[in-house]
Design a protein around this motif. Structure first.
Motif, mmCIF file in Angstrom:
data_model
loop_
_atom_site.group_PDB
_atom_site.id
_atom_site.type_symbol
_atom_site.label_atom_id
_atom_site.label_comp_id
_atom_site.label_asym_id
_atom_site.label_seq_id
_atom_site.Cartn_x
_atom_site.Cartn_y
_atom_site.Cartn_z
ATOM 1 N N LEU A 101 0.822 -1.215 0.000
ATOM 2 C CA LEU A 101 0.000 0.000 0.000
ATOM 3 C C LEU A 101 0.853 1.261 0.000
ATOM 4 O O LEU A 101 0.443 2.286 -0.558
ATOM 5 C CB LEU A 101 -0.985 0.000 1.166
ATOM 6 C CG LEU A 101 -2.078 -1.072 1.099
ATOM 7 C CD1 LEU A 101 -3.069 -0.881 2.239
ATOM 8 C CD2 LEU A 101 -2.782 -1.088 -0.243
ATOM 9 N N ARG A 102 2.032 1.187 0.584
ATOM 10 C CA ARG A 102 2.952 2.327 0.486
ATOM 11 C C ARG A 102 3.266 2.602 -0.987
ATOM 12 O O ARG A 102 3.231 3.749 -1.446
ATOM 13 C CB ARG A 102 4.258 2.031 1.218
ATOM 14 C CG ARG A 102 4.207 2.153 2.706
ATOM 15 C CD ARG A 102 5.527 1.705 3.299
ATOM 16 N NE ARG A 102 5.652 2.068 4.693
ATOM 17 C CZ ARG A 102 6.658 1.655 5.460
ATOM 18 N NH1 ARG A 102 7.612 0.877 4.961
ATOM 19 N NH2 ARG A 102 6.708 2.032 6.722
ATOM 20 N N ALA A 162 -8.982 2.539 1.100
ATOM 21 C CA ALA A 162 -9.657 3.719 1.632
ATOM 22 C C ALA A 162 -9.264 3.841 3.091
ATOM 23 O O ALA A 162 -9.156 2.838 3.798
ATOM 24 C CB ALA A 162 -11.172 3.584 1.505
ATOM 25 N N ALA A 163 -9.045 5.069 3.548
ATOM 26 C CA ALA A 163 -8.725 5.327 4.953
ATOM 27 C C ALA A 163 -9.756 6.305 5.500
ATOM 28 O O ALA A 163 -10.031 7.346 4.894
ATOM 29 C CB ALA A 163 -7.315 5.891 5.097
ATOM 30 N N VAL A 164 -10.333 5.941 6.652
ATOM 31 C CA VAL A 164 -11.462 6.667 7.218
ATOM 32 C C VAL A 164 -11.198 7.023 8.677
ATOM 33 O O VAL A 164 -10.634 6.210 9.425
ATOM 34 C CB VAL A 164 -12.737 5.794 7.133
ATOM 35 C CG1 VAL A 164 -13.933 6.491 7.736
ATOM 36 C CG2 VAL A 164 -13.022 5.376 5.692
ATOM 37 N N LEU A 165 -11.614 8.217 9.057
ATOM 38 C CA LEU A 165 -11.683 8.579 10.473
ATOM 39 C C LEU A 165 -13.100 8.229 10.908
ATOM 40 O O LEU A 165 -14.041 9.007 10.662
ATOM 41 C CB LEU A 165 -11.401 10.071 10.667
ATOM 42 C CG LEU A 165 -9.972 10.495 10.338
ATOM 43 C CD1 LEU A 165 -9.880 12.001 10.153
ATOM 44 C CD2 LEU A 165 -9.047 10.033 11.440
ATOM 45 N N ARG A 208 2.244 8.103 7.567
ATOM 46 C CA ARG A 208 1.886 9.378 8.183
ATOM 47 C C ARG A 208 0.440 9.759 7.862
ATOM 48 O O ARG A 208 -0.316 10.172 8.739
ATOM 49 C CB ARG A 208 2.842 10.468 7.698
ATOM 50 C CG ARG A 208 2.582 11.841 8.270
ATOM 51 C CD ARG A 208 3.527 12.898 7.698
ATOM 52 N NE ARG A 208 3.636 12.877 6.257
ATOM 53 C CZ ARG A 208 2.716 13.375 5.418
ATOM 54 N NH1 ARG A 208 1.626 13.931 5.890
ATOM 55 N NH2 ARG A 208 2.897 13.323 4.116
ATOM 56 N N VAL A 209 0.044 9.589 6.625
ATOM 57 C CA VAL A 209 -1.282 10.014 6.177
ATOM 58 C C VAL A 209 -2.389 9.162 6.790
ATOM 59 O O VAL A 209 -3.476 9.658 7.080
ATOM 60 C CB VAL A 209 -1.349 10.000 4.632
ATOM 61 C CG1 VAL A 209 -2.767 10.133 4.133
ATOM 62 C CG2 VAL A 209 -0.472 11.100 4.065
ATOM 63 N N THR A 210 -2.121 7.884 7.017
ATOM 64 C CA THR A 210 -3.173 6.977 7.499
ATOM 65 C C THR A 210 -3.092 6.691 9.000
ATOM 66 O O THR A 210 -3.911 5.919 9.512
ATOM 67 C CB THR A 210 -3.124 5.643 6.733
ATOM 68 O OG1 THR A 210 -1.851 5.015 6.962
ATOM 69 C CG2 THR A 210 -3.351 5.848 5.243
#
Length: 140
Positions: free
Chosen positions: A14-15, A61-64, A41-43
């Motif tokens: 994924l990187r 997908a990355a979610v808060l 850092r982003v996730t």
């Protein structure tokens, strides 16, 4: 194609996917300082979903989750326009407990069109270190 939770075994791939997708799609930015570790850092602290097809990781997908905020949606450039983004977005939207939100760079016209096609509405605009963006909402 299926969507599953992130595992640490996904991180190296994924990187690479994150870096390749940004380079392929964020043409308006200088990519000379981008690194593989930017993904970490982003996730950080986010819930990450991974799309897979026949054992190949095709996007994430990355979610808060506490904010119902879609922070990242990135597809392997070789898999774009093949339904991966729609599959991931559907999974994210199904996880929302109230109105979802995201910021989409104005310069990324294809992404803006993609989100609007899937029911997201522009609420307002703003500016970040990467340029101007639209704040978009997805109402349940």
């Amino acid at each position: 194609m299926h969507v599953r939770p992130f595992t640490e075994a996904d991180r190296p791939f994924l990187r690479t996917l994150f870096l390749a997708s940004r380079r392929a799609n964020w043409h308006w930015l200088d990519d000379s300082d981008w690194q593989l570790e930017d993904f970490d850092r982003v996730t950080l602290g986010e819930r990450i979903l991974v799309a897979e097809e026949d054992g190949h990781r095709t996007g994430f997908a990355a979610v808060l989750p506490n904010d119902n905020f879609l922070h990242s949606l990135f597809i392997d450039p070789a898999w774009q326009r093949r339904g991966v983004g729609t599959t991931l977005l559907d999974a994210v939207q199904q996880s929302f407990t109230s109105t979802g939100a995201l910021k989409c760079m104005k310069a990324n016209a294809a992404a803006v069109k993609f989100y609007q096609k899937h029911g997201w509405k522009v609420i307002t605009d703003g500016e970040s270190e990467h340029g101007e963006y639209w704040l978009m909402h997805y109402v349940l």
